[in-house]
Design a protein around this motif. Structure first.
Motif, PDB file in Angstrom:
ATOM      1  N   LEU A   1      -8.093 -15.454 -86.870  1.00 20.13           N
ATOM      2  CA  LEU A   1      -8.208 -14.048 -86.625  1.00 20.13           C
ATOM      3  C   LEU A   1      -7.630 -13.333 -87.731  1.00 20.13           C
ATOM      4  N   ASP A   2      -8.214 -11.950 -88.014  1.00 24.36           N
ATOM      5  CA  ASP A   2      -7.742 -11.251 -89.044  1.00 24.36           C
ATOM      6  C   ASP A   2      -6.664 -10.178 -88.439  1.00 24.36           C
ATOM      7  N   CYS A   3      -5.659 -10.138 -88.916  1.00 26.10           N
ATOM      8  CA  CYS A   3      -4.453  -9.256 -88.262  1.00 26.10           C
ATOM      9  C   CYS A   3      -4.746  -7.972 -88.712  1.00 26.10           C
ATOM     10  N   ALA A   4      -5.411  -7.328 -89.678  1.00 24.80           N
ATOM     11  CA  ALA A   4      -5.698  -6.228 -90.202  1.00 24.80           C
ATOM     12  C   ALA A   4      -6.190  -5.220 -89.148  1.00 24.80           C
ATOM     13  N   SER A   5      -7.260  -5.675 -88.332  1.00 26.72           N
ATOM     14  CA  SER A   5      -7.559  -4.642 -87.337  1.00 26.72           C
ATOM     15  C   SER A   5      -6.980  -4.434 -86.339  1.00 26.72           C
TER      16      SER A   5
ATOM     17  N   ASP B   1       2.137  -3.382 -76.681  1.00 26.38           N
ATOM     18  CA  ASP B   1       2.383  -3.767 -75.363  1.00 26.38           C
ATOM     19  C   ASP B   1       3.071  -5.424 -75.357  1.00 26.38           C
ATOM     20  N   ALA B   2       2.426  -6.276 -76.451  1.00 24.27           N
ATOM     21  CA  ALA B   2       2.877  -7.386 -76.509  1.00 24.27           C
ATOM     22  C   ALA B   2       4.326  -7.478 -77.229  1.00 24.27           C
ATOM     23  N   ILE B   3       4.362  -6.633 -78.043  1.00 19.12           N
ATOM     24  CA  ILE B   3       6.035  -6.656 -78.857  1.00 19.12           C
ATOM     25  C   ILE B   3       6.892  -6.065 -77.640  1.00 19.12           C
TER      26      ILE B   3
ATOM     27  N   TYR C   1      33.402  -4.579 -78.528  1.00 17.58           N
ATOM     28  CA  TYR C   1      32.874  -5.917 -77.756  1.00 17.58           C
ATOM     29  C   TYR C   1      33.041  -6.911 -78.740  1.00 17.58           C
ATOM     30  N   GLN C   2      33.267  -8.417 -78.318  1.00 18.54           N
ATOM     31  CA  GLN C   2      32.959  -9.460 -79.114  1.00 18.54           C
ATOM     32  C   GLN C   2      31.592  -9.781 -79.261  1.00 18.54           C
ATOM     33  N   VAL C   3      30.845  -9.624 -80.303  1.00 15.08           N
ATOM     34  CA  VAL C   3      29.641  -9.667 -80.572  1.00 15.08           C
ATOM     35  C   VAL C   3      29.197 -10.909 -80.795  1.00 15.08           C
ATOM     36  N   GLU C   4      28.017 -11.275 -80.178  1.00 12.95           N
ATOM     37  CA  GLU C   4      27.243 -12.539 -80.618  1.00 12.95           C
ATOM     38  C   GLU C   4      26.007 -12.040 -80.919  1.00 12.95           C
ATOM     39  N   LEU C   5      25.351 -12.504 -82.189  1.00  9.38           N
ATOM     40  CA  LEU C   5      24.032 -12.341 -82.301  1.00  9.38           C
ATOM     41  C   LEU C   5      23.173 -13.064 -81.822  1.00  9.38           C
ATOM     42  N   ASN C   6      22.046 -13.046 -81.340  1.00  9.41           N
ATOM     43  CA  ASN C   6      21.019 -13.802 -80.831  1.00  9.41           C
ATOM     44  C   ASN C   6      19.565 -13.310 -81.426  1.00  9.41           C
ATOM     45  N   THR C   7      19.155 -14.286 -82.017  1.00  8.40           N
ATOM     46  CA  THR C   7      17.647 -14.201 -82.768  1.00  8.40           C
ATOM     47  C   THR C   7      16.779 -15.234 -81.985  1.00  8.40           C
ATOM     48  N   PHE C   8      15.647 -14.746 -81.510  1.00  8.74           N
ATOM     49  CA  PHE C   8      14.616 -15.451 -80.882  1.00  8.74           C
ATOM     50  C   PHE C   8      13.613 -15.767 -81.558  1.00  8.74           C
ATOM     51  N   VAL C   9      12.933 -16.966 -81.532  1.00  8.66           N
ATOM     52  CA  VAL C   9      11.750 -17.496 -82.181  1.00  8.66           C
ATOM     53  C   VAL C   9      10.812 -18.141 -81.054  1.00  8.66           C
ATOM     54  N   PHE C  10       9.413 -18.038 -81.485  1.00 11.22           N
ATOM     55  CA  PHE C  10       8.580 -18.843 -80.717  1.00 11.22           C
ATOM     56  C   PHE C  10       8.433 -20.426 -81.061  1.00 11.22           C
TER      57      PHE C  10
ATOM     58  N   THR D   1       5.919  -6.667 -93.595  1.00  9.26           N
ATOM     59  CA  THR D   1       6.401  -7.574 -92.556  1.00  9.26           C
ATOM     60  C   THR D   1       5.449  -9.193 -93.080  1.00  9.26           C
ATOM     61  N   GLY D   2       6.048 -10.081 -92.865  1.00  6.98           N
ATOM     62  CA  GLY D   2       5.723 -11.494 -93.360  1.00  6.98           C
ATOM     63  C   GLY D   2       6.155 -11.813 -94.825  1.00  6.98           C
ATOM     64  N   SER D   3       6.425 -10.958 -95.360  1.00  3.93           N
ATOM     65  CA  SER D   3       7.139 -11.021 -96.865  1.00  3.93           C
ATOM     66  C   SER D   3       8.618 -11.121 -96.942  1.00  3.93           C
ATOM     67  N   ILE D   4       9.157 -10.545 -95.924  1.00  6.75           N
ATOM     68  CA  ILE D   4      10.706 -10.364 -95.881  1.00  6.75           C
ATOM     69  C   ILE D   4      10.990 -11.454 -94.505  1.00  6.75           C
ATOM     70  N   GLN D   5      11.731 -12.251 -94.752  1.00  3.16           N
ATOM     71  CA  GLN D   5      12.267 -13.577 -93.688  1.00  3.16           C
ATOM     72  C   GLN D   5      13.347 -13.006 -92.779  1.00  3.16           C
ATOM     73  N   ASN D   6      12.704 -11.732 -92.172  1.00  2.00           N
ATOM     74  CA  ASN D   6      13.794 -11.525 -90.992  1.00  2.00           C
ATOM     75  C   ASN D   6      13.464 -12.267 -89.486  1.00  2.00           C
ATOM     76  N   GLY D   7      13.815 -11.969 -88.468  1.00  2.00           N
ATOM     77  CA  GLY D   7      13.554 -12.529 -87.247  1.00  2.00           C
ATOM     78  C   GLY D   7      12.886 -11.658 -86.416  1.00  2.00           C
ATOM     79  N   ASP D   8      12.109 -10.675 -87.128  1.00  2.00           N
ATOM     80  CA  ASP D   8      11.181  -9.639 -86.145  1.00  2.00           C
ATOM     81  C   ASP D   8      10.161 -10.398 -85.510  1.00  2.00           C
ATOM     82  N   TYR D   9       9.805 -10.193 -84.362  1.00  2.00           N
ATOM     83  CA  TYR D   9       8.947 -10.850 -83.572  1.00  2.00           C
ATOM     84  C   TYR D   9       7.363 -10.797 -84.153  1.00  2.00           C
ATOM     85  N   GLU D  10       7.138  -9.627 -84.743  1.00  2.00           N
ATOM     86  CA  GLU D  10       5.576  -9.234 -85.071  1.00  2.00           C
ATOM     87  C   GLU D  10       5.135 -10.567 -86.305  1.00  2.00           C
ATOM     88  N   ALA D  11       6.185 -10.934 -86.998  1.00  2.00           N
ATOM     89  CA  ALA D  11       5.974 -11.812 -88.040  1.00  2.00           C
ATOM     90  C   ALA D  11       5.070 -13.285 -87.383  1.00  2.00           C
ATOM     91  N   GLU D  12       5.932 -13.843 -86.459  1.00  2.00           N
ATOM     92  CA  GLU D  12       5.294 -14.733 -85.874  1.00  2.00           C
ATOM     93  C   GLU D  12       3.933 -14.591 -84.961  1.00  2.00           C
TER      94      GLU D  12
END
Length: 196
Positions: free
Chosen positions: A175-179, A78-80, A24-33, A154-165
């Motif tokens: 809120l504390d993410c650790a829990s 479930d959120a991710i 295929y003719q690939v087009e990459l798509n990164t989603f951000v909030f 997560t958070g130390s690497i600047q990729n486009g993963d949903y979880e970081a945002e």
């Protein structure tokens, strides 16, 4: 034919894009909030692969809904998965083929078979996951053969993963993410492509 590939800049979505680029003719798509979020590391990864990239922005309010869902459930899965399905659905309105880097043993993000069938029936889009038959050790072997990758928490690497945002939104609410989120969740970022 064009294929819209969901792209984080990580090893899995990069390997999937390379595989899909054969057909295929690939087009990459990164989603951000956040529409103001810059993604230079992800853009550099796309450039290293040789594919064009588009930054896409989720509908306003989705991030807060997902933080509320994580709080309600007590874990992020479930959120991710919902965010991922929203991204796939969005691309299905534009591309006849949508792909991503989900692997055989991934739990999150992972669309169910019923969700994939529903997507195809409703939109006519083919949702392809070229790594779905590959277990992690084989994916890692192929990545080592074709890509130069950096790893970090997560958070130390600047990729486009949903979880970081989503984690950032947690912290913004005090809120504390650790829990809620797993510890030592490694992420990857492609920084180059090996000459083979």
């Amino acid at each position: 034919m064009k294929a819209g590939v969901l792209y984080s800049g990580g090893k899995d979505s990069s390997l999937a894009a390379i595989m899909l680029g054969t057909y295929y003719q690939v087009e990459l798509n990164t989603f951000v909030f956040d529409p103001d979020r810059l993604i230079p590391s992800v853009e550099a990864a796309a450039k290293a692969l040789g594919f064009p990239i588009r930054k896409r922005v989720f509908e306003k309010g989705l991030l807060n809904e997902m933080v509320d869902l994580v709080i309600e459930k007590g874990y992020p899965n479930d959120a991710i998965n919902r965010v991922h399905q929203t991204a796939v659905e969005s691309l299905a309105g534009e591309y006849n083929v949508v792909g991503d880097g989900t692997r055989f043993n991934d739990r999150v993000p992972m669309l169910s078979r019923a969700a994939v069938q529903s997507l195809g029936n409703r939109t006519g889009c083919s949702y392809v996951r070229p790594l779905l038959g590959y277990v992690r050790p084989e994916v890692d072997r192929l990545v080592d053969r074709f890509l130069i990758v950096e790893y970090g928490e997560t958070g130390s690497i600047q990729n486009g993963d949903y979880e970081a945002e989503i984690r950032e939104a947690f912290r913004a609410r005090g809120l504390d993410c650790a829990s809620m989120f797993p510890e030592h969740h490694d992420q990857s970022l492609v920084v180059g492509r090996k000459d083979n």
